[in-house]
Design a protein around this motif. Structure first.
Motif, short mmCIF file in Angstrom:
data_model
loop_
_atom_site.label_atom_id
_atom_site.label_comp_id
_atom_site.label_asym_id
_atom_site.label_seq_id
_atom_site.Cartn_x
_atom_site.Cartn_y
_atom_site.Cartn_z
N ALA A 1 -62.16 -69.24 -19.72
CA ALA A 1 -61.10 -68.42 -20.31
C ALA A 1 -59.97 -69.26 -20.87
O ALA A 1 -59.37 -68.93 -21.89
N ASP A 2 -59.63 -70.35 -20.19
CA ASP A 2 -58.51 -71.15 -20.64
C ASP A 2 -58.79 -71.89 -21.94
O ASP A 2 -57.87 -72.39 -22.57
N ARG A 3 -60.05 -71.95 -22.36
CA ARG A 3 -60.39 -72.61 -23.62
C ARG A 3 -60.46 -71.64 -24.79
O ARG A 3 -60.44 -72.07 -25.93
N THR A 4 -60.54 -70.36 -24.52
CA THR A 4 -60.65 -69.40 -25.62
C THR A 4 -59.34 -69.27 -26.37
O THR A 4 -59.32 -68.78 -27.50
N GLU A 5 -58.23 -69.69 -25.75
CA GLU A 5 -56.94 -69.62 -26.43
C GLU A 5 -56.65 -70.88 -27.24
O GLU A 5 -55.66 -70.93 -27.97
N ASP A 6 -57.49 -71.90 -27.12
CA ASP A 6 -57.26 -73.14 -27.86
C ASP A 6 -57.45 -72.92 -29.36
O ASP A 6 -58.24 -72.07 -29.78
N THR A 7 -56.73 -73.70 -30.14
CA THR A 7 -57.02 -73.79 -31.58
C THR A 7 -58.07 -74.89 -31.75
O THR A 7 -57.90 -76.00 -31.24
N ILE A 8 -59.15 -74.56 -32.42
CA ILE A 8 -60.28 -75.49 -32.52
C ILE A 8 -60.48 -75.93 -33.98
O ILE A 8 -60.08 -75.23 -34.91
N ALA A 9 -61.11 -77.07 -34.15
CA ALA A 9 -61.33 -77.61 -35.49
C ALA A 9 -62.62 -78.43 -35.50
O ALA A 9 -63.02 -78.99 -34.48
N ALA A 10 -63.25 -78.48 -36.64
CA ALA A 10 -64.46 -79.30 -36.81
C ALA A 10 -64.78 -79.43 -38.29
O ALA A 10 -64.34 -78.62 -39.12
N ILE A 11 -65.55 -80.46 -38.59
CA ILE A 11 -66.09 -80.61 -39.95
C ILE A 11 -67.27 -79.65 -40.08
O ILE A 11 -68.17 -79.65 -39.24
N SER A 12 -67.26 -78.83 -41.12
CA SER A 12 -68.29 -77.79 -41.26
C SER A 12 -69.35 -78.12 -42.29
O SER A 12 -70.24 -77.30 -42.52
N THR A 13 -69.26 -79.28 -42.91
CA THR A 13 -70.29 -79.70 -43.86
C THR A 13 -71.10 -80.84 -43.25
O THR A 13 -70.61 -81.56 -42.37
N PRO A 14 -72.36 -81.02 -43.68
CA PRO A 14 -73.23 -82.00 -43.04
C PRO A 14 -72.73 -83.43 -43.22
O PRO A 14 -72.02 -83.74 -44.17
N PRO A 15 -73.09 -84.33 -42.30
CA PRO A 15 -72.74 -85.75 -42.44
C PRO A 15 -73.34 -86.32 -43.73
O PRO A 15 -74.38 -85.88 -44.20
N GLY A 16 -72.65 -87.32 -44.27
CA GLY A 16 -73.12 -87.95 -45.50
C GLY A 16 -72.13 -87.72 -46.62
O GLY A 16 -71.11 -87.05 -46.46
N SER A 17 -72.44 -88.29 -47.78
CA SER A 17 -71.56 -88.16 -48.94
C SER A 17 -71.91 -86.91 -49.72
O SER A 17 -73.07 -86.52 -49.82
N GLY A 18 -70.88 -86.29 -50.29
CA GLY A 18 -71.09 -85.10 -51.11
C GLY A 18 -69.87 -84.86 -51.98
O GLY A 18 -68.82 -85.50 -51.81
N GLY A 19 -69.99 -83.92 -52.89
CA GLY A 19 -68.87 -83.62 -53.77
C GLY A 19 -67.69 -83.03 -53.02
O GLY A 19 -66.54 -83.34 -53.30
N ILE A 20 -67.99 -82.16 -52.06
CA ILE A 20 -66.95 -81.46 -51.32
C ILE A 20 -67.27 -81.49 -49.83
O ILE A 20 -68.43 -81.35 -49.43
N GLY A 21 -66.26 -81.67 -49.01
CA GLY A 21 -66.39 -81.54 -47.56
C GLY A 21 -65.37 -80.52 -47.07
O GLY A 21 -64.28 -80.40 -47.63
N ILE A 22 -65.74 -79.79 -46.04
CA ILE A 22 -64.86 -78.72 -45.54
C ILE A 22 -64.58 -78.92 -44.06
O ILE A 22 -65.49 -79.15 -43.26
N ILE A 23 -63.30 -78.81 -43.71
CA ILE A 23 -62.88 -78.81 -42.32
C ILE A 23 -62.35 -77.42 -42.01
O ILE A 23 -61.56 -76.85 -42.77
#
Length: 462
Positions: free
Chosen positions: A3-25
């Protein structure tokens, strides 16, 4: 998720590893906008972050005024977001090193690195999607054919949920009648219409459950594919067949027996079905040590195969090694593939007379003739004579099928109790059991440990 983790603000890279035109966080949680405002310097100094609009600017390292990248940022306030929390996405150049540096700044600003699947898990926990839709996200990401994507998209749109919910509504209707009878025990004979309950059970519960269970194999095949092993003695053309099916030189082909020492696996799309085609070492006696290891592996794969392509050389009579191998695989679903049809100068041999029975396809792997006939034979073997796949909303994984079977067993007990005139209390117990099994599929009654297993299958950032 504690329960104490559901209130956290979370973040991650949402595009696959490697080079590309665009990456999304992606950032999700109550502090998402505040973190963006600390790091993002908009081109328009008067920017007020209009909802669901892209804003142009730069990511700047706090305290150093150092520009890390030129980006587009979007702020999406709850509840109209993927997680039903405040969500921010930063669209930057697709260098993984650059994405990692920006993510580090986001984490330093107060976010926590998301667990695998945590964004989708929050969407489920916050009521935006049911569990079948959450699992559909996994299936979309892992789909190997268009049919697989279509099935997963239908599930994401709620096709399976709607079929489950329709059955649950029938059970809820039965439960309401039974509970009234329990509340007025002296009048239950007048209140309970056994014939009506039996009709609801048969038409709204039993039959739909049977159709869902019957379609489970279809769902599994489109989701996971089937395993097809090419088996034969050395030098019958197994590797040539693999190359012909793939339309590329995937396996080495020589006239020397025993060239293939290990298995080679690739996926084929046959009429929308993902087929894992496996070329194995030729099985023979008196092989040297390395080849013998490949033969042992081949025998294991044969036992695990959904379908065997038993391959023989059509230009010669069968050897004792061919017959021994056939006896080894005869109990498996198989297609007899007769290769080297272009070399049959002295006519077609009757292999059936020698005990090699089953559907047979003549091919020339070298000249690539008969390959389409073989693909059609594989498809026919998989669909089992059905003209077409059933309707959308099939149950695509083992978890679903097991819960459906338990629900069907509870439904059978309800039918037996109604037929025997059993007490309403006993019938109510089995109705509740059936409801709970169906609820487990959509996530109403699913245990936390099962949820953890499901969501850890996701990639990071989804």
């Amino acid at each position: 998720m504690p329960a104490d983790r559901t209130e956290d603000t979370i973040a991650a890279i949402s595009t696959p590893p490697g080079s590309g035109g665009i990456g999304i966080i992606r950032i999700s949680g109550a502090q998402a906008l505040a973190i963006l405002q600390r790091l993002f310097q908009p081109h328009d100094r008067g920017c007020r972050f209009r909802s669901h609009h892209l804003h142009y600017g730069h990511i700047v390292q706090p305290g150093a005024d150092r520009i890390l990248d030129e980006v587009l940022a979007v702020y999406m306030p709850a509840p109209r977001t993927y997680t039903r929390e405040d969500v921010v996405e930063i669209h930057c150049h697709g260098s993984y090193l650059l994405l990692s540096r920006i993510l580090e700044l986001i984490l330093a600003a107060g976010a926590r690195l998301a667990d695998p699947g945590e964004f989708t898990k929050r969407a489920f926990l916050n009521g935006r999607i049911d569990l079948t839709r959450a699992e559909a996200v996994i299936d979309i990401l892992a789909a190997k054919t268009r049919k697989g994507i279509d099935q997963a998209q239908a599930q994401l749109a709620g096709a399976l949920y709607q079929r489950i919910e329709a059955i649950r509504q029938g059970l809820m209707q039965m439960k309401a009648y039974i509970e009234v009878a329990i509340d007025f025990p002296d009048e239950d004979a007048e209140i309970v219409d056994l014939g009506g309950l039996q009709q609801i059970l048969e038409q709204q519960v039993a039959q739909p459950l049977q159709r869902l269970i019957a379609s489970a194999d279809q769902g599994r095949i489109l989701r996971d594919g089937i395993s097809v092993v090419i088996a034969g003695v050395p030098n019958v053309g197994k590797s040539s067949l693999l190359n012909a099916l793939l339309q590329e030189e995937r396996a080495l082909v020589t006239a020397i027996p025993g060239t293939t020492r290990d298995s080679i696996e690739e996926y084929l799309d046959i009429e929308g079905i993902p087929v894992r085609i496996i070329d194995t070492a030729g099985i023979r006696d008196h092989a040297e040590e390395v080849e013998e290891l490949g033969i042992k592996r081949a025998k294991v794969l044969l036992q695990q195969a959904d379908l065997v392509l038993f391959m023989v050389d059509g230009s010669r009579d069968l050897s004792e090694a061919d017959l021994r191998l056939h006896r080894l695989v005869a109990a498996k679903p198989l297609i007899v593939v007769i290769n080297k049809a272009d070399l049959c100068q002295d006519g077609v041999r009757d292999f059936a007379a020698q005990g090699i029975t089953g559907a047979a396809v003549w091919i020339s792997a070298r000249r690539q003739t008969g390959i389409e006939d073989l693909r059609r034979a594989i498809f026919a073997a998989v669909v089992g004579g059905r003209d077409q796949w059933q309707e959308d909303g099939c149950a695509p994984n083992l978890r679903h099928r097991q819960a459906l079977l338990r629900a069907e067993a509870a439904g059978n007990r309800i039918a037996e109790s109604l037929a025997a005139g059993s007490s309403c209390d006993l019938i109510a117990v089995d109705i509740q059991e059936c409801l709970e099994q169906l609820g487990e599929i959509v996530g109403l009654t699913t245990a936390d440990d099962i949820l953890d297993v499901i969501f850890t299958q996701f990639c990071l950032g989804k």
